[in-house]
Design a protein around this motif. Structure first.
Motif, PDB file in Angstrom:
ATOM      1  N   ARG A  45       0.835  -1.203   0.000  1.00 40.89           N
ATOM      2  CA  ARG A  45       0.000   0.000   0.000  1.00 40.89           C
ATOM      3  C   ARG A  45       0.874   1.259   0.000  1.00 40.89           C
ATOM      4  N   ASP A  57       7.320  -7.386   4.870  1.00 41.23           N
ATOM      5  CA  ASP A  57       6.402  -8.515   5.036  1.00 41.23           C
ATOM      6  C   ASP A  57       6.316  -9.281   3.722  1.00 41.23           C
ATOM      7  N   ARG A 129      -8.076 -12.913   3.565  1.00 39.98           N
ATOM      8  CA  ARG A 129      -8.369 -12.833   4.996  1.00 39.98           C
ATOM      9  C   ARG A 129      -7.904 -11.508   5.616  1.00 39.98           C
ATOM     10  N   ARG A 130      -7.481 -10.592   4.813  1.00 41.44           N
ATOM     11  CA  ARG A 130      -6.974  -9.325   5.337  1.00 41.44           C
ATOM     12  C   ARG A 130      -8.076  -8.284   5.516  1.00 41.44           C
ATOM     13  N   ASP A 131      -7.676  -7.146   6.114  1.00 40.99           N
ATOM     14  CA  ASP A 131      -8.708  -6.208   6.571  1.00 40.99           C
ATOM     15  C   ASP A 131      -9.383  -5.395   5.470  1.00 40.99           C
ATOM     16  N   ASN A 135      -5.062  -2.975   1.748  1.00 42.30           N
ATOM     17  CA  ASN A 135      -4.033  -3.742   2.457  1.00 42.30           C
ATOM     18  C   ASN A 135      -3.940  -5.171   1.944  1.00 42.30           C
ATOM     19  N   ARG A 178     -10.395  -4.091  13.617  1.00 40.01           N
ATOM     20  CA  ARG A 178     -10.333  -3.452  12.304  1.00 40.01           C
ATOM     21  C   ARG A 178     -11.130  -2.147  12.264  1.00 40.01           C
ATOM     22  N   ARG A 184      -7.843   4.736  11.658  1.00 39.04           N
ATOM     23  CA  ARG A 184      -6.432   5.116  11.510  1.00 39.04           C
ATOM     24  C   ARG A 184      -6.095   5.364  10.041  1.00 39.04           C
ATOM     25  N   ARG A 217      -4.148  -6.150  22.619  1.00 40.15           N
ATOM     26  CA  ARG A 217      -4.368  -5.841  21.209  1.00 40.15           C
ATOM     27  C   ARG A 217      -4.898  -4.412  21.061  1.00 40.15           C
ATOM     28  N   LEU A 224      -0.513   2.759  18.129  1.00 47.50           N
ATOM     29  CA  LEU A 224      -0.224   3.094  16.727  1.00 47.50           C
ATOM     30  C   LEU A 224      -0.820   4.458  16.377  1.00 47.50           C
TER      31      LEU A 224
END
Ligand code: CTP
Length: 434
Positions: A45, A57, A129-131, A135, A178, A184, A217, A224
């Motif tokens: 991204r 990553d 499976r990502r947000d 991303n 999420r 964010r 978490r 962040l």
């Protein structure tokens, strides 16, 4: 079908030389092992957007642990594996640069010449499976298609349209954190949460799912946010989206924060940055200064904060009235201001400095405390008191403290004057003991 977009050039400008070398080495090793390797997630991204992002990553189509072990051998890197997740981290070079590998397992072999969607079904599943779509893209570092973008869910288009969009309706249910991440990314990049995603987010909040986010978490996600410039505008947005009860029990957003928080942020940047402070506490001070005391325990528990954190807030709330009175009373001698300030956690003194920004007297007093008074030392030490024949004990601390206060008030100017005062104090203490 996939539109072929290539970021080969951008890879060369995004990474520093050292990282680029690692990526190129991994690329060669991938070819040798016939294993496809991709950059994924946030770094993709940000590479496309031209934002800095220090993450490395990687997703491996195949066994990431096996591949990472091979790379570790060749690069003489330290390897840490997480068997249950099929992931591994490398720590490379003198600086122990971290590189993360995750597996997109190859469960079946695609036939040669198969369309990319089938051929890369494991990568696709990993990304699914990502947000958010932005991303959920990958860029190949495999030599044959180095730099090619793999974008199955329209992430590239959403980046261009500046939209935060989930990949499927259960995204927030799978991971309610999420919802915080959406805020964010929205603020950080100046994007919008796409309407359907927003309706899902609001539903998640309404149904109380944010309560399921585990304290550690949650703290990470909040941290962040707190590291970003203008962190308070994210907090305000979380409030506006009704998330506060699940994140910061007992807190609300007040309109005076609109002025107070920017001042506090400026103070943090210009002055407080060199202090040893709890920056989480410091950035939360406005909210905490208005918390219902009954809620403080719940707040501390929700974010898994320390006993120390709790007691610092409690001290401040208990002493605030006295502090503010002493700061504003014209007749308070410096030593009295010093005394009351020294009881207040520094984080809250910086907060008070922001709060009293427009009140010259109070502001100057806090500044004097922060920059001068707290560092004032009497000339005499414990061994001087001993030589004067004062018997050792807890009164030493008391006498030295009184000497410090006398210095702060400019009542003593020399060693001789300190000695005279020390003896007088000792005699007075003796007398009051009898
Ligand atoms: N991810 C996800 N769901 C989460 C957290 C992370 O799907 N709740 C995925 C996203 O693909 C994300 C990647 O994991 O891009 C890495 O997560 P993280 O490092 O937390 O965030 P970044 O996207 O890298 O963003 P930043 O570096 O700005 O925190």
């Amino acid at each position: 079908s996939l539109k072929r977009v290539n970021f080969a050039e951008k890879i060369f400008t995004h990474f520093n030389r050292e990282d680029l070398q690692y990526i190129q080495l991994i690329s060669e090793l991938a070819k040798r092992k016939r294993t496809r390797v991709y950059l994924v997630g946030g770094v993709v991204r940000d590479l496309i957007l031209g934002f800095p992002n220090y993450d490395l990553d990687l997703v491996v189509e195949g066994d990431a642990i096996e591949f990472a072990s091979f790379v570790a051998q060749k690069l003489e890197a330290k390897l840490v594996t997480y068997q249950p997740f099929g992931t591994a981290s490398l720590f490379v070079g003198e600086r122990k640069r971290r590189i993360d590998f995750a597996s997109a397992r190859q469960e079946f072999y695609a036939y040669p010449g198969a369309p990319p969607q089938v051929e890369h079904s494991n990568l696709r599943r990993d990304l699914f499976r990502r947000d958010f779509t932005i991303n959920a893209m990958a860029i190949s570092i495999y030599p044959d298609d180095w730099g090619e973008l793999f974008d199955f869910f329209g992430g590239f288009k959403d980046l261009q349209k500046k939209l935060i969009r989930v990949l499927h309706p259960l995204s927030f249910v799978e991971d309610p954190a999420r919802a915080i991440r959406a805020v964010r990314f929205e603020k950080k990049y100046g994007f919008q949460i796409e309407p359907f995603t927003m309706s899902l987010l609001k539903q998640t909040v309404r149904e109380g799912l944010l309560a399921k986010i585990k304290p550690d978490r949650l703290k990470e996600e909040i941290q962040l946010i707190l590291r970003l410039p203008g962190f308070y505008s994210y907090l305000q947005r979380l409030y506006q989206l009704d998330m506060f009860p699940y994140l910061f029990p007992g807190c609300v957003w007040k309109s005076d924060y609109d002025i107070l928080y920017p001042r506090l942020e400026r103070l943090i940047q210009e002055e407080a940055s060199t202090e040893r402070l709890d920056f989480f506490l410091l950035k939360m001070t406005p909210l905490l200064s208005d918390i219902q005391f009954d809620s403080l325990e719940a707040f501390v528990e929700r974010l898994h904060l320390s006993k120390r954190f709790y007691s610092q807030v409690k001290t401040y709330l208990g002493r605030r009235t006295v502090l503010e009175r002493i700061l504003q009373e014209k007749t308070s001698p410096p030593s009295r201001v010093f005394e009351v300030c020294s009881e207040i956690p520094l984080e809250f003194l910086y907060f008070t400095l922001a709060k009293f920004h427009d009140q010259d007297l109070a502001r100057e007093r806090i500044r004097n405390y922060l920059t001068k008074w707290r560092f004032v030392k009497p000339e005499l030490t414990g061994s001087d008191l001993k030589q004067l024949g004062i018997p050792q004990g807890p009164i030493y601390a008391k006498i030295l403290r009184e000497l410090q206060k006398a210095r702060i008030d400019n009542l003593v100017y020399s060693r001789e004057e300190e000695i005279a005062l020390a003896i007088k104090l000792w005699e007075r203490m003796k007398a009051s003991d009898q």
